[in-house]
Structure formats: structure tokens, C-alpha cells
Design a protein around this motif. Structure first.
Motif, mmCIF file in Angstrom:
data_model
loop_
_atom_site.group_PDB
_atom_site.id
_atom_site.type_symbol
_atom_site.label_atom_id
_atom_site.label_comp_id
_atom_site.label_asym_id
_atom_site.label_seq_id
_atom_site.Cartn_x
_atom_site.Cartn_y
_atom_site.Cartn_z
ATOM 1 N N ILE A 87 0.841 -1.185 0.000
ATOM 2 C CA ILE A 87 0.000 0.000 0.000
ATOM 3 C C ILE A 87 0.884 1.245 0.000
ATOM 4 N N THR A 88 0.594 2.186 -0.863
ATOM 5 C CA THR A 88 1.202 3.511 -0.753
ATOM 6 C C THR A 88 0.135 4.476 -0.252
ATOM 7 N N GLN A 89 0.447 5.159 0.834
ATOM 8 C CA GLN A 89 -0.472 6.145 1.407
ATOM 9 C C GLN A 89 0.108 7.542 1.255
ATOM 10 N N ILE A 90 -0.716 8.456 0.756
ATOM 11 C CA ILE A 90 -0.392 9.880 0.797
ATOM 12 C C ILE A 90 -1.541 10.588 1.497
ATOM 13 N N SER A 91 -1.268 11.743 2.053
ATOM 14 C CA SER A 91 -2.288 12.449 2.814
ATOM 15 C C SER A 91 -1.998 13.947 2.796
ATOM 16 N N ASP A 92 -3.014 14.752 3.041
ATOM 17 C CA ASP A 92 -2.850 16.193 3.237
ATOM 18 C C ASP A 92 -2.047 16.847 2.105
ATOM 19 N N VAL A 93 -2.601 16.760 0.913
ATOM 20 C CA VAL A 93 -1.953 17.353 -0.258
ATOM 21 C C VAL A 93 -1.922 18.878 -0.165
ATOM 22 N N HIS A 94 -3.030 19.485 0.206
ATOM 23 C CA HIS A 94 -3.118 20.950 0.341
ATOM 24 C C HIS A 94 -2.572 21.651 -0.900
ATOM 25 N N SER A 95 -3.200 21.337 -2.035
ATOM 26 C CA SER A 95 -2.708 21.823 -3.326
ATOM 27 C C SER A 95 -2.697 23.340 -3.432
ATOM 28 N N GLY A 96 -3.516 24.028 -2.661
ATOM 29 C CA GLY A 96 -3.529 25.482 -2.707
ATOM 30 C C GLY A 96 -2.253 26.126 -2.227
ATOM 31 N N SER A 97 -1.373 25.348 -1.609
ATOM 32 C CA SER A 97 -0.100 25.884 -1.103
ATOM 33 C C SER A 97 1.054 25.681 -2.072
ATOM 34 N N PHE A 98 0.876 24.846 -3.094
ATOM 35 C CA PHE A 98 1.988 24.497 -3.979
ATOM 36 C C PHE A 98 2.488 25.707 -4.766
ATOM 37 N N ASP A 99 3.819 25.738 -4.992
ATOM 38 C CA ASP A 99 4.403 26.816 -5.787
ATOM 39 C C ASP A 99 5.594 26.348 -6.622
ATOM 40 N N ASN A 100 5.708 25.019 -6.815
ATOM 41 C CA ASN A 100 6.827 24.501 -7.596
ATOM 42 C C ASN A 100 6.376 23.235 -8.327
ATOM 43 N N ARG A 101 6.059 23.384 -9.619
ATOM 44 C CA ARG A 101 5.513 22.249 -10.377
ATOM 45 C C ARG A 101 6.514 21.104 -10.516
ATOM 46 N N LYS A 102 7.785 21.416 -10.742
ATOM 47 C CA LYS A 102 8.774 20.353 -10.918
ATOM 48 C C LYS A 102 8.883 19.479 -9.676
ATOM 49 N N LYS A 103 8.826 20.091 -8.499
ATOM 50 C CA LYS A 103 8.930 19.320 -7.260
ATOM 51 C C LYS A 103 7.719 18.413 -7.071
ATOM 52 N N ILE A 104 6.547 18.903 -7.437
ATOM 53 C CA ILE A 104 5.337 18.075 -7.304
ATOM 54 C C ILE A 104 5.366 16.933 -8.316
ATOM 55 N N GLU A 105 5.812 17.208 -9.521
ATOM 56 C CA GLU A 105 5.925 16.148 -10.525
ATOM 57 C C GLU A 105 6.940 15.095 -10.073
ATOM 58 N N TYR A 106 8.016 15.544 -9.468
ATOM 59 C CA TYR A 106 9.000 14.608 -8.910
ATOM 60 C C TYR A 106 8.359 13.718 -7.843
ATOM 61 N N ALA A 107 7.538 14.313 -6.974
ATOM 62 C CA ALA A 107 6.900 13.535 -5.908
ATOM 63 C C ALA A 107 5.922 12.514 -6.478
ATOM 64 N N ILE A 108 5.189 12.889 -7.505
ATOM 65 C CA ILE A 108 4.257 11.948 -8.140
ATOM 66 C C ILE A 108 5.035 10.783 -8.753
ATOM 67 N N ASP A 109 6.149 11.091 -9.407
ATOM 68 C CA ASP A 109 6.995 10.022 -9.953
ATOM 69 C C ASP A 109 7.519 9.116 -8.841
ATOM 70 N N LEU A 110 7.851 9.711 -7.711
ATOM 71 C CA LEU A 110 8.348 8.940 -6.574
ATOM 72 C C LEU A 110 7.276 7.976 -6.056
ATOM 73 N N VAL A 111 6.034 8.433 -6.022
ATOM 74 C CA VAL A 111 4.931 7.555 -5.631
ATOM 75 C C VAL A 111 4.813 6.388 -6.607
ATOM 76 N N ASN A 112 4.853 6.685 -7.897
ATOM 77 C CA ASN A 112 4.703 5.635 -8.906
ATOM 78 C C ASN A 112 5.857 4.644 -8.899
ATOM 79 N N GLU A 113 7.052 5.122 -8.537
ATOM 80 C CA GLU A 113 8.222 4.236 -8.479
ATOM 81 C C GLU A 113 8.058 3.123 -7.449
#
Length: 409
Positions: A164-190
């Protein structure tokens, strides 16, 4: 208005005291003026953002978060400096009073001691000052994959090794760096987990915050599906709405967004995950939180379609639900997945040595794996950030949990 006057007076007093330490340590005027300029800019920006700024009427907007973050940074520096210097001033006052009362003639002054204490105070204050700035610059995107293996006597055989991979509390309204978020999504998929479970708080306040990130999160992949629940921030309770209809529309938009991303949103519902003839029950409740938080979670309703004897995984956003309700329920919930606390985004963690955050004074179960009455909970430290726009010591987390069938030999 009175609140602002009091706040500005206290802030000014702290800055004045810290300035005295600077003047003791260095004789360069540019240092004093630089400090005064920074302190003044931080104060003016904070007042502006929370009164006349474009987002003044909204809670926890990005500009307000940064205004709060910089204010917190300089106040922390000032308070630590003041604590040292005030103790020295108190000592000097008491000593001077003693000599005057009992006829002492010697002047009680230790300029070198004062300078030494000022240097020590500012050196110590510089540590959290720098850490808070680092937390805003880099710490908030310092994603960590934390892996756990949990054993159960009654785990169905086909699910031995189920991940199981669990993520929580995304709080997308706070994001300010697309590359870092894309990196994190790739990390989840890995992680190539069997399922991805999201335990609430997709946004800070409004569904529109997730629109720029919808396609990025839609890239999440899991062999057996992606499931989600709502957190306390998803209901839009922390902003003012012109009408209740608009608030309801916002919630429906958010629900549809989760489905467009590919999540199967569980609203006091359950699903069976099946492998051959074996199955486990996945239960998802709406938010239930202690201390004034929304209590929409309904375990009875959520478990209507499953058996009491099923192996059960529960998704519930707030860990106080587990403490107050779940572990004492007639049903045995083998594993509960929560978030909500963020680990306060601040603390000290050295695996095997130290695990501390001020949030522990509010939540008994605030980060990581806990076990009570033969039941486990994982409290995810959160994917995003809220309020203070950074993280110090408590990094954004991707939890990977492997279920194992306990050997009977």
C-alpha cells in the motif's frame, strides 16, 4: 484594531530588545539598519496581507502563508535572543538593588559578560532562524519514502506481500513549484504498490486550488486501484461563502475532481479488494475529528456491506477518530490510515533515538506507526504544507506499507 495595536507593540518591543544585542555584538551601523529594514518589511507585509491584500478575505492563501512564515522566523529569532538578555538584565537589576539597599558602593556592570551573552544568544537564535528559512526554501519539498512491514495472524494468504502507498494532506492550494510536485508523483509511482490510498485534505479551502494540478495527480498509478476520502479542509468550512449553495457546489466539484484524477472516493462506504478467492475490506469514512472538527464520519454506515470477520483497512483522516472511536469499536480494524497532524511541520526525528514535535501535546498519535489492542494505525506526516509554508525536521511523507502474514511456525 486594538488587536493590531497590541501585536505591533509587542513585535516592536521584541525587535528593539534584539537590536540592543546586535549593537552589543557589532559596531557597524549597516548591520543595525539592515535588521531594522528587514523587521519593518516583514511587519508591513504581514499587516498588509491580513488586512488590505488581494487575498485578505481568504484564509491561508499563499501570500498570507509566506507573510506568516517570515514573521514566525524573525519572531523566533527575537524571542530566543530576548530570553538570554532578559535573564541578564534581571540578574543585573537584582544585584544592583542589593548593593544599593545594603550600602554597596561598587558599580555593578559587566560589559564583557553582556557582549558574551549577546553573542551566545544570537548564535543559538540563528539555528532556528536558519532552519525556518531552509524549511520554506527546500524543506517543504524534501519528500521522504518511509517503508513499514506489518504482520497479521489473519491476513488472507493471497494478500501476503500486498503493498500500500499512502499519501495524505496534499493541500494543493499551497503548492508553488511544479517540478517538485511532478518529482513527488513520480516517486509515488516508483513504489509500484498494489493500491494508492489518499487520506484527505486535497485542498486548503476551495476546489479551484486543485485545477492546475489535476493532470499531474492523474498520473498516479496502482495495479489494484486508487482510493480516497475527505479531510476537514475539503468541505470548505474555513472560508466565507456568499450562499450555502455555492459551498455545496464547491464540495461537489471537489468530489468530481477526485474521480477525474482516478480516485474511488469513499464517503462512509466500503469496497472489497480481491485476489482469487481471498478478499480484504477497504473502509473509508468522512472526516471525524475531536475538538470542534467536523464529525461526518459514520463507521456503522461505512461497514454495512462488509462482515465483522473480514480483514479490514480503514481510511480516516483524523487520528483522534482512531483513539476515541475506532479502537474500541465492536469491529476489529486491523489497520487504520490517517493524516491531519502534519507532524506540525516542525520537530526533530532521528530514527531509533528521537521523535518529537510540539504537536504531541495535542495528539497522542501524531506520526508513524502505533499499535493498540492488536490494531495498527499509520499517521502520515503529510504530502503538502499549510500555514507555515515550509517544513523543518518533519518532512513530507510517502508511506509504503507491506502487509505480511505472520508465520505460524
Amino acid at each position: 484594531m486594538l488587536r493590531w495595536i497590541i501585536f505591533i507593540a509587542i513585535y516592536s518591543a521584541l525587535c528593539f530588545y534584539a537590536l540592543q544585542a546586535l549593537r552589543t555584538v557589532t559596531r557597524f551601523p549597516w548591520v543595525y539598519f539592515t535588521y531594522i529594514g528587514i523587521a519593518l518589511l516583514i511587519l508591513l507585509n504581514f499587516v498588509y496581507q491580513f488586512t488590505w491584500g488581494d487575498d485578505a478575505g481568504r484564509v491561508l492563501s499563499r501570500p498570507k502563508s509566506y507573510a506568516f512564515g517570515f514573521l514566525l522566523t524573525i519572531i523566533t529569532f527575537n524571542i530566543i535572543t530576548v530570553i538570554f538578555l532578559f535573564s541578564e538584565d534581571l540578574f543585573r537589576f537584582l544585584s544592583g538593588s542589593y548593593h544599593k539597599l545594603f550600602g554597596g558602593s561598587k558599580e555593578f556592570s559587566f560589559p564583557e559578560r553582556r557582549r558574551f551573552l549577546s553573542m551566545i544568544a544570537m548564535g543559538i537564535a540563528a539555528i532556528p532562524f536558519g532552519a525556518l528559512l531552509y524549511g520554506m526554501y527546500r524543506g517543504k519539498y524534501n519528500f521522504q519514502v518511509l517503508k513499514y512491514q506489518l504482520e497479521f495472524d489473519d491476513l488472507p494468504a493471497a494478500f501476503d506481500g500486498f503493498q500500500i502507498t499512502q499519501i495524505s494532506d496534499v493541500h494543493s492550494g499551497s503548492f508553488d513549484n511544479r517540478k517538485k510536485i511532478e518529482y513527488a508523483i513520480d516517486l509515488v509511482n516508483e513504489q509500484q504498490s498494489d493500491v494508492i490510498l489518499f487520506t484527505g485534505d486535497l485542498v486548503n479551502n476551495k476546489a479551484e486550488e486543485m485545477m492546475p494540478w489535476k493532470d499531474t495527480f492523474a498520473r498516479l498509478e496502482a495495479k489494484e486501484g486508487k482510493y480516497s476520502i475527505l479531510g476537514n479542509h475539503d468541505y470548505g468550512d474555513y472560508v466565507t461563502w456568499e450562499t450555502e449553495e455555492l459551498k455545496s457546489e464547491n464540495l461537489e466539484t471537489l468530489k468530481n475532481l477526485q474521480r477525474e484524477i482516478g480516485f474511488d472516493l469513499l464517503l462512509n462506504e466500503s469496497r472489497y479488494l480481491e485476489k482469487g478467492e481471498d478478499k480484504i475490506a477497504l473502509v473509508g469514512v468522512e472526516n471525524w475529528g475531536r475538538g470542534g472538527f467536523k464529525k461526518a464520519g459514520d463507521l456503522t454506515k461505512a461497514t454495512e456491506a462488509i462482515s465483522k470477520n473480514d480483514f479490514k483497512i480503514l481510511m480516516s483522516h483524523d487520528p483522534s477518530h482512531w483513539e476515541d472511536v475506532v479502537i474500541n469499536d465492536d469491529y476489529h480494524y486491523h489497520l487504520t490510515l490517517s493524516g491531519h497532524t502534519h507532524g506540525m511541520q516542525f520537530g526533530i526525528e532521528i530514527p531509533g533515538w528521537v521523535k518529537w514535535s510540539p504537536v504531541k501535546w495535542r495528539y497522542k498519535y501524531w506520526a508513524g506507526i502505533y499499535q493498540e489492542m492488536g490494531q495498527f494505525i499509520n499517521v502520515n506526516r503529510g504530502f503538502g504544507f499549510l500555514g507555515y509554508p515550509g517544513r523543518v525536521g518533519i518532512w513530507p511523507e510517502i508511506s509504503v506499507i507491506t502487509l505480511k502474514r505472520k508465520s505460524l511456525t
